[in-house]
Design an enzyme around this catalytic site. Structure first.
Site, PDB file in Angstrom:
ATOM      1  N   GLY A  14       6.414  -5.905  12.375  1.00  0.00           N
ATOM      2  CA  GLY A  14       5.115  -6.333  11.845  1.00  0.00           C
ATOM      3  C   GLY A  14       5.011  -7.849  11.844  1.00  0.00           C
ATOM      4  O   GLY A  14       6.015  -8.540  11.672  1.00  0.00           O
ATOM      5  N   ILE A 142       7.274 -10.144   5.306  1.00  0.00           N
ATOM      6  CA  ILE A 142       6.586 -10.464   4.040  1.00  0.00           C
ATOM      7  C   ILE A 142       7.278  -9.752   2.878  1.00  0.00           C
ATOM      8  O   ILE A 142       7.084 -10.113   1.729  1.00  0.00           O
ATOM      9  CB  ILE A 142       5.083 -10.085   4.058  1.00  0.00           C
ATOM     10  CG1 ILE A 142       4.873  -8.571   4.184  1.00  0.00           C
ATOM     11  CG2 ILE A 142       4.335 -10.843   5.136  1.00  0.00           C
ATOM     12  CD1 ILE A 142       3.473  -8.113   3.796  1.00  0.00           C
ATOM     13  N   ASP A 143       8.100  -8.728   3.186  1.00  0.00           N
ATOM     14  CA  ASP A 143       8.696  -7.910   2.118  1.00  0.00           C
ATOM     15  C   ASP A 143       9.824  -8.630   1.375  1.00  0.00           C
ATOM     16  O   ASP A 143      10.211  -8.214   0.281  1.00  0.00           O
ATOM     17  CB  ASP A 143       9.260  -6.602   2.698  1.00  0.00           C
ATOM     18  CG  ASP A 143       8.217  -5.810   3.464  1.00  0.00           C
ATOM     19  OD1 ASP A 143       7.023  -5.978   3.162  1.00  0.00           O
ATOM     20  OD2 ASP A 143       8.589  -5.030   4.356  1.00  0.00           O
ATOM     21  N   MET A 185       2.045  -4.120  -0.533  1.00  0.00           N
ATOM     22  CA  MET A 185       3.085  -3.770   0.445  1.00  0.00           C
ATOM     23  C   MET A 185       4.481  -4.092  -0.085  1.00  0.00           C
ATOM     24  O   MET A 185       4.645  -4.573  -1.203  1.00  0.00           O
ATOM     25  CB  MET A 185       2.833  -4.514   1.751  1.00  0.00           C
ATOM     26  CG  MET A 185       1.728  -3.916   2.585  1.00  0.00           C
ATOM     27  SD  MET A 185       1.591  -4.780   4.162  1.00  0.00           S
ATOM     28  CE  MET A 185       0.578  -3.629   5.071  1.00  0.00           C
TER      29      MET A 185
HETATM   30  O1  F6P Z   1       7.483  -4.739   6.757  1.00  0.00           O
HETATM   31  C1  F6P Z   1       6.246  -5.355   6.647  1.00  0.00           C
HETATM   32  C2  F6P Z   1       5.178  -4.357   6.304  1.00  0.00           C
HETATM   33  O2  F6P Z   1       3.955  -5.052   6.152  1.00  0.00           O
HETATM   34  C3  F6P Z   1       5.474  -3.495   5.094  1.00  0.00           C
HETATM   35  O3  F6P Z   1       5.222  -4.154   3.882  1.00  0.00           O
HETATM   36  C4  F6P Z   1       4.557  -2.324   5.359  1.00  0.00           C
HETATM   37  O4  F6P Z   1       5.054  -1.158   4.747  1.00  0.00           O
HETATM   38  C5  F6P Z   1       4.617  -2.176   6.839  1.00  0.00           C
HETATM   39  O5  F6P Z   1       5.003  -3.427   7.355  1.00  0.00           O
HETATM   40  C6  F6P Z   1       3.308  -1.753   7.462  1.00  0.00           C
HETATM   41  O6  F6P Z   1       3.518  -1.553   8.814  1.00  0.00           O
HETATM   42  P1  F6P Z   1       2.355  -1.307   9.858  1.00  0.00           P
HETATM   43  O7  F6P Z   1       1.800  -2.655  10.237  1.00  0.00           O
HETATM   44  O8  F6P Z   1       3.019  -0.628  10.983  1.00  0.00           O
HETATM   45  O9  F6P Z   1       1.307  -0.474   9.188  1.00  0.00           O
END
Ligand code: F6P
Length: 361
Positions: A14, A142-143, A185
């Protein structure tokens, strides 16, 4: 190994605000300080599979990208070259393109590859390193759940966005005497919920590391009402662990990120007899311009990655420890996730200012 002449830069998973700032840091230091050529690997590792898609990166091509969100390289979280998913003739096929990537890395003249990514992407970088590709890593998410680094870039920007959203929800919650839930998130970790909840003055924070009960939430809200506060704000991490049964004893089906706060609100509505509203912030948290903190951290990480390459320190990932940029083996960096410690000072601090985690008796 011989002198470095050409390096590649790839990013996977991501996106996170600050990605472009890292790319700029790598490219400008590679060209300006070390005199290398830089090749951008598009969409995860895709340009190593299809080298005709490579993007030459010059001083000019990274000029002006520092404040831009997203990534000029494009990204994907479905691009693992060791198990690449493609739909062929309506069927999903999974292929191992790793040997082809190594061959292409040689044919385009890569002497090293900088890989920017979270735990998934760094695991791929480690696997390439094991096969002999000279790789250095830059942590991104971002996590903020990578154990090797105190902070990842993108986290601070996400906190700004969520905190502003909580501030805005506060005023409308107060006016309407409502309970507001905001889902944020963070995947398996509660960092975004915890930090933004403290920064935004949330009343209840629900994170995956601390199991909650509906009864405890109801009691926290009742305590506020007794104190004359007839509105409450609940920050919900997207993969918070739900109790097995709702307050009426019915089993709760496993929710997906994006529907967790709604599932909780559904159960709470009956119990509280109050108006509830749910906001799911979603990808807003990842979009847009990085904060000054993230721009600086990303620039430091990018330059440090070039420095690792210049010293031939491959298989390592740059990181921040006690305010200093240093590095760790990628192998160690992906060994385990950094989760919130329920007994930590920051959780104690939150509890001390009256924030409930939905686990109090
Ligand atoms: O790992 C970053 C993140 O934004 C998480 O917080 C979230 O669960 C995930 O990616 C969302 O992923 P996607 O962009 O595939 O929906």
């Amino acid at each position: 190994m011989g002198a470095i002449r050409t390096i590649g830069v790839a990013n996977g998973g991501g996106d996170a605000p600050g990605l472009n700032a890292v790319i700029r840091g790598v490219v400008k230091s590679a060209i300006g300080r070390f005199g290398w050529r830089v090749i951008g690997i598009r969409n995860g590792f895709d340009s190593l599979i299809w080298p005709e898609t490579c993007l030459p990166l010059t001083w000019n091509s990274v000029s002006g990208i520092l404040p831009r969100g997203g990534t000029i390289l494009g990204t994907t979280n479905r691009g693992n070259p060791f198990a690449y998913h493609q739909t062929v003739g309506g069927r999903e096929v999974i292929q191992d393109f790793s040997a082809r990537c190594l061959e292409n890395a040689r044919s385009i003249g890569l002497d090293a590859l900088v890989v920017i990514g979270g735990d998934g992407t760094q695991s791929i970088a480690r696997d390439f390193f094991r096969l002999g590709l000279p790789v250095v890593g830059v942590p991104k998410t971002i996590d903020n759940d990578l154990s090797a680094t105190e902070v990842t870039f993108g986290f601070d920007t996400a906190l700004h966005i969520v905190t502003e959203a909580i501030d805005r929800l506060h005023t409308t919650a107060e006016s309407h005497h409502r309970v507001m839930l905001i889902e944020v998130m963070g995947r398996d970790a509660g960092w975004i919920a915890l930090h933004s909840g403290i920064a935004g003055g949330a009343d209840i924070i629900l994170i995956p590391e601390i199991p909650f009960t509906f009864e405890s939430i109801a009691r926290a809200i009742a305590r506020r009402e007794e104190a004359g506060k007839n509105f409450s704000l609940i920050v919900v991490a997207e993969v918070v662990k739900l109790p097995e049964k709702d307050p009426l004893g019915k089993p709760i089906p496993p929710p997906q990120p994006g529907s967790v706060a709604n599932t909780i609100a559904f159960s709470l509505r009956e119990m509280l007899q109050k108006e509830l509203r749910v906001t799911v912030l979603g990808h807003v948290q990842r979009g847009g311009s990085p904060s000054p903190y993230d721009r600086i951290l990303a620039t430091r990480f990018g330059v440090a990655a070039s420095e690792l390459v210049s010293r031939g320190e491959f298989g390592r990932m740059v990181c921040l420890r006690a305010g200093e940029i240093t590095s760790v083996p990628i192998e160690d960096a992906v060994a385990h996730l950094k989760l919130v410690d329920p007994g930590s000072e920051i959780v104690r601090t939150a509890r001390s200012v009256g924030i409930s985690f939905g686990d109090e008796q």
